[in-house]
Motif scaffolding. Structure first.
Motif, short mmCIF file in Angstrom:
data_model
loop_
_atom_site.label_atom_id
_atom_site.label_comp_id
_atom_site.label_asym_id
_atom_site.label_seq_id
_atom_site.Cartn_x
_atom_site.Cartn_y
_atom_site.Cartn_z
N LEU A 125 -10.10 60.51 38.39
CA LEU A 125 -9.39 61.45 37.53
C LEU A 125 -7.91 61.30 37.82
N THR A 149 -15.84 61.75 42.92
CA THR A 149 -14.63 61.65 42.11
C THR A 149 -13.39 61.56 42.99
N GLY A 200 -10.91 59.71 33.88
CA GLY A 200 -10.45 60.87 33.13
C GLY A 200 -8.97 61.09 33.36
N CYS A 233 -12.70 69.30 33.77
CA CYS A 233 -12.77 67.83 33.68
C CYS A 233 -14.07 67.29 34.26
#
Length: 201
Positions: A10, A168, A112, A157
């Protein structure tokens, strides 16, 4: 926090993939406002910016608030000129970082984007940068009404990326935003340059 060798990434936008405001863009902004004291202009600009970034104020209200701090009346025409100049000042991107994002996405990584920017800037940035299609999720604070480092925006998200915090890696150039991600169980990387990020990835 463990290293993340694979999984989702992300990204922050400005200061990571896109560049911060250009000096020329900053100069044009102060000239558009007619700011006699540039230091006072930038103090007002940043003091009030989070409310604009997270959508509490629209562009007209934001620039009127900045003008009020400076003793300058901002009518709709001037606000439109300031919005345009502001957007122009944030247009530059780092091609090497764009390439990295595209390589990650084409290699099967979920990527993302999470950025604290107003809707005005998000709209224009999306129109001008087709490479943003590499991101499975694009979260812009001005559209969501919540901004980093508030935990809700990270969770928004993760839910839409369909990944857990533990798989992540969050990449940002501001330490408080990285710390907030880590508090939710994500791995964090404080961005300094592409080489260090690629080593982490």
């Amino acid at each position: 926090m463990p290293e993340t060798a694979s999984g989702a990434v992300l990204f922050d936008l400005f200061g990571v993939i896109a560049r911060h405001q250009s000096e020329e863009g900053k100069r044009l902004l102060t000239e558009t406002m007619g700011a006699a004291d540039p230091a006072a202009f930038w103090e007002a600009y940043w003091d009030l910016r989070l409310s604009y970034d997270r959508g509490d104020l629209d562009g007209l209200a934001y620039w009127r608030a900045v003008g009020e701090r400076l003793g300058r009346e901002v009518d709709p025409a001037l606000a439109a000129a300031l919005i345009s100049a502001d957007i122009d000042s944030w247009r530059a991107v780092d091609p090497a970082m764009v390439s990295l994002v595209e390589r990650l996405a084409s290699g099967g990584r979920t990527v993302g984007l999470l950025s604290n920017i107003p809707a005005d800037l998000a709209d224009r940035f999306e129109k001008e940068n087709p490479w943003l299609a590499a991101f499975s999720v694009r979260a812009f604070s001005g559209r969501l009404g919540v901004a980093k480092p508030e935990p809700e925006v990270y969770l928004w998200c993760l839910e839409r990326m369909a990944v857990s915090p533990g798989e992540t890696l969050f990449v940002d150039d501001r330490s408080e935003n990285v710390a907030a991600a880590e508090a939710l169980g994500m791995s964090g990387h404080l961005f300094t340059d592409r080489t260090a990020l690629e080593a982490r990835l």
